[in-house]
Scaffold this motif. Structure first.
Motif, PDB file in Angstrom:
ATOM      1  N   ILE A   1       1.051   3.361 -12.553  1.00  0.00           N
ATOM      2  CA  ILE A   1       1.647   2.092 -12.127  1.00  0.00           C
ATOM      3  C   ILE A   1       1.941   2.161 -10.633  1.00  0.00           C
ATOM      4  CG2 ILE A   1       3.605   0.517 -12.362  1.00  0.00           C
ATOM      5  CD1 ILE A   1       3.869   1.398 -15.241  1.00  0.00           C
ATOM      6  N   LEU A   2       1.426   1.175  -9.897  1.00  0.00           N
ATOM      7  CA  LEU A   2       1.691   1.076  -8.470  1.00  0.00           C
ATOM      8  C   LEU A   2       2.757   0.002  -8.255  1.00  0.00           C
ATOM      9  CD1 LEU A   2      -1.985   1.113  -7.131  1.00  0.00           C
ATOM     10  CD2 LEU A   2      -0.479   3.062  -7.630  1.00  0.00           C
ATOM     11  N   THR A   3       3.723   0.277  -7.425  1.00  0.00           N
ATOM     12  CA  THR A   3       4.824  -0.668  -7.223  1.00  0.00           C
ATOM     13  C   THR A   3       4.948  -1.048  -5.747  1.00  0.00           C
ATOM     14  OG1 THR A   3       6.451   1.088  -6.919  1.00  0.00           O
ATOM     15  CG2 THR A   3       6.127   0.263  -9.175  1.00  0.00           C
TER      16      THR A   3
ATOM     17  N   SER B   1       2.573   6.604  -1.348  1.00  0.00           N
ATOM     18  CA  SER B   1       1.416   6.146  -0.567  1.00  0.00           C
ATOM     19  C   SER B   1       0.153   6.931  -0.915  1.00  0.00           C
ATOM     20  CB  SER B   1       1.715   6.268   0.928  1.00  0.00           C
ATOM     21  OG  SER B   1       2.017   7.605   1.252  1.00  0.00           O
ATOM     22  N   ASN B   2       0.331   8.137  -1.425  1.00  0.00           N
ATOM     23  CA  ASN B   2      -0.811   8.951  -1.867  1.00  0.00           C
ATOM     24  C   ASN B   2      -0.557   9.398  -3.294  1.00  0.00           C
ATOM     25  OD1 ASN B   2      -2.461   9.266   0.675  1.00  0.00           O
ATOM     26  ND2 ASN B   2      -0.474  10.045   1.393  1.00  0.00           N
TER      27      ASN B   2
END
Length: 376
Positions: free
Chosen positions: A347-349, A336-337
């Motif tokens: 890369i955000l999942t 989350s941070n």
């Protein structure tokens, strides 16, 4: 069937299909929101059925095909069948005219039905005022057409043609309840009036709203672990002669009704719904015309009403609620941070599992602006 409306007395072939192909042992069950409409199924292992539209059929009704493997329900499909009235318009019901031009003629046809013997002659009305033949208006000898001569701007309005009453076959009826009985029957195609709208050329033509076009169905979404309640009341002068009937996907059901009962308003409550509550809940407020007309002293009308629609039970009002079940998926996201440095890639999942309906749409938002979307 996708076309329509269908005349009273016509026989329709119903079919349903399921994809992907079901197991070989499946059976098909056909039901309808029309409680008194019979459906013929020659073989329950085949996805076909036949229905002959009766005179007591409503203007619209939903027909359901339920697919079973043993006692397990695999799927439910539905279609809406619209019924043409005994009176039907010949030509468009919205007519444009130019003042001072050629006469305008409005015309209706009468379906091929032996029920016509129970009705009196037709009458024409403009803006609820009865029309008589004169130099301005010409009503045909059979009352099926109205010609408007010397059109002027003031001729724009709503024109209606309807039966004037039921035949009493020479008997004198003390209550003289023609208008009231026809009002009770007006929701049925067998006794529905035909309405035309005459509009001056170039003026705005009023079109149906989305709500009017879809008045058969009131959509309601029920969320997982929540409850919803709505109430439905009956006019006070008819309460002691009315009953409520509910069906879910064409099958009689009392599971949703609470309180109320004969002569009262009723509430429908769905508590902590599941996917099995996804479908159509149909309700009817039904009047016992036999006792109702007897109480009004209209003894001779009772048999006529029964002959016209095929039953003493008159549907005063109906409602169809499309219940859509929704359960949120379980969401899981990466960190989350996240701290990154300049020029560093990251890369955000995000994953979503379960829930209903199973198709998930995802979107990524940066500073209140959507930057990416996807379907999983």
């Amino acid at each position: 069937p996708s076309d329509g409306p269908h005349p009273i007395g016509s026989t329709l072939n119903l079919t349903c299909s399921i994809y992907p192909l079901p197991p070989d042992d499946v059976t098909y069950q056909w039901t309808s929101s029309e409680r008194y409409q019979s459906i013929t199924t020659p073989d329950s292992s085949l996805p076909v059925a036949m229905v002959t539209i009766g005179s007591g059929h409503g203007k619209e009704a939903r027909y359901f095909c339920s697919v079973y493997s043993g006692s397990n329900l695999l799927a439910v499909g539905s279609t809406v069948i619209a019924v043409q009235g005994l009176l039907y318009p010949v030509g468009p019901t919205v007519v444009e005219f130019t003042p001072g031009s050629d006469p305008v003629t409005l015309e209706v046809g009468i379906g091929d039905s032996d029920k016509i013997q129970y009705f009196r002659s037709l009458k024409w009305f403009v803006n609820s005022v009865e029309i008589s033949s004169n130099g301005k208006y010409l009503i045909s000898q059979d009352d099926r057409s109205l010609t408007i001569n010397g059109t002027v701007e003031q001729d724009a309005g709503v024109y209606e043609v309807k039966f004037t009453g039921l035949l009493r076959k020479g008997y004198e009826e003390k209550c003289r309840a023609d208008s009231e009985v026809l009002d009770l029957l007006s929701s049925y195609p067998i006794a529905s009036p035909v309405t035309f709208q005459l509009v001056k050329q170039g003026n705005v033509i009023r079109t149906q709203t989305v709500e009017e076009e879809n008045k058969l169905t009131l959509p309601i979404t029920f969320y997982e672990n929540t409850s919803s309640v709505f109430s439905w009341a009956v006019p006070a002068d008819r309460q002691q002669y009315t009953s409520f009937y509910w069906q879910f996907n064409g099958l009689q059901s009392q599971a949703y009704t609470t309180g109320g009962g004969l002569g009262f308003s009723q509430e429908v409550a769905i508590t902590q719904p599941t996917i099995l509550d996804d479908g159509y809940l149909d309700g009817d407020v039904v009047l016992d015309s036999n006792n109702y007309l007897f109480n009004k002293g209209c003894i001779l009308y009772r048999g006529i009403v029964s002959s016209v629609i095929g039953t003493y039970s008159i549907v005063l009002d109906d409602i169809s609620i499309h219940i859509t079940f929704y359960a949120p998926p379980e969401m899981q996201a990466g960190a989350s941070n996240l701290t990154i440095t300049s020029l560093q890639s990251s890369i955000l999942t995000c994953t979503a599992q379960g829930g209903y309906p199973p198709l998930h749409h995802t979107s990524w938002v940066k500073g209140g602006v959507t930057v990416a979307m996807g379907t999983d």
